[in-house]
Write an enzyme that holds these catalytic residues in place. Structure first.
Site, PDB file in Angstrom:
ATOM      1  N   GLU A  99       0.571  -4.029  11.792  1.00 31.73           N
ATOM      2  CA  GLU A  99       1.298  -3.590  10.597  1.00 31.73           C
ATOM      3  C   GLU A  99       2.761  -4.021  10.672  1.00 31.73           C
ATOM      4  OE1 GLU A  99       0.532   0.416   8.635  1.00 31.73           O
ATOM      5  OE2 GLU A  99       2.411   0.769   9.706  1.00 31.73           O
ATOM      6  N   ASP A 103      -5.033 -10.239   0.417  1.00 33.96           N
ATOM      7  CA  ASP A 103      -3.734 -10.928   0.373  1.00 33.96           C
ATOM      8  C   ASP A 103      -3.061 -10.807  -0.988  1.00 33.96           C
ATOM      9  OD1 ASP A 103      -1.629 -12.487   1.397  1.00 33.96           O
ATOM     10  OD2 ASP A 103      -2.559 -14.331   0.650  1.00 33.96           O
ATOM     11  N   CYS A 134       5.944   6.642   4.157  1.00 32.04           N
ATOM     12  CA  CYS A 134       4.768   5.803   3.892  1.00 32.04           C
ATOM     13  C   CYS A 134       3.941   6.294   2.709  1.00 32.04           C
ATOM     14  CB  CYS A 134       3.890   5.693   5.137  1.00 32.04           C
ATOM     15  SG  CYS A 134       4.692   4.752   6.452  1.00 32.04           S
ATOM     16  N   HIS A 186       0.844  -1.188   0.000  1.00 39.08           N
ATOM     17  CA  HIS A 186       0.000   0.000   0.000  1.00 39.08           C
ATOM     18  C   HIS A 186       0.878   1.236   0.000  1.00 39.08           C
ATOM     19  CE1 HIS A 186      -0.222   0.886   4.649  1.00 39.08           C
ATOM     20  NE2 HIS A 186       0.970   0.488   4.296  1.00 39.08           N
TER      21      HIS A 186
END
Length: 124
Positions: free
Chosen positions: A113, A66, A23, A14
């Site tokens: 995470e 997934d 990030c 992501h």
């Protein structure tokens, strides 16, 4: 009241749009998800829900995440795939699936995470 927890893992990439740091770039995690359900009524075998059944339902939701780039999946097209939003998505998906089970309610979803960072989503 009985409380059962199962843990599953998945891998996904992501990026966090508008995040002021690393990030904001594409990266991945080995996510861990803990799902806790509660209820009072046991079946004739003495189970609230068979762990195998619970894990099957959780894995059904996790399959949609997934090995995907989460930003391109339907639940996260308009919202950042943060650990918080992932936990809420899993909670909501499982709530509707588990509503079919007699007396089983989802209590919380915890998403890790990293080994040191997690979030819990639950409703009161």
């Amino acid at each position: 009241m009985f409380e059962l927890t199962t843990i599953v893992d998945f891998e996904a990439a992501h990026r966090l749009a508008d995040y002021p740091g690393k990030c904001s770039r594409l990266h991945g995690h080995n996510w861990k998800v803990e799902v806790t359900v509660v209820g009072e009524i046991l079946d004739k075998l003495g189970m609230l829900i068979d762990f195998r059944e619970l894990k099957r339902e959780v894995n059904g939701v996790i399959e949609t995440l997934d090995h995907y780039y989460l930003n391109e999946t339907e639940p996260f097209k308009d919202v950042n795939p943060t650990a918080e939003n992932i936990a809420k998505y899993i909670f909501n998906e499982l709530r509707s699936l588990l509503a079919l089970e007699r007396g089983v309610c989802i209590k919380a979803v915890k998403v890790w995470e990293s080994p040191h960072s997690s979030v819990v989503y639950q409703e009161e």
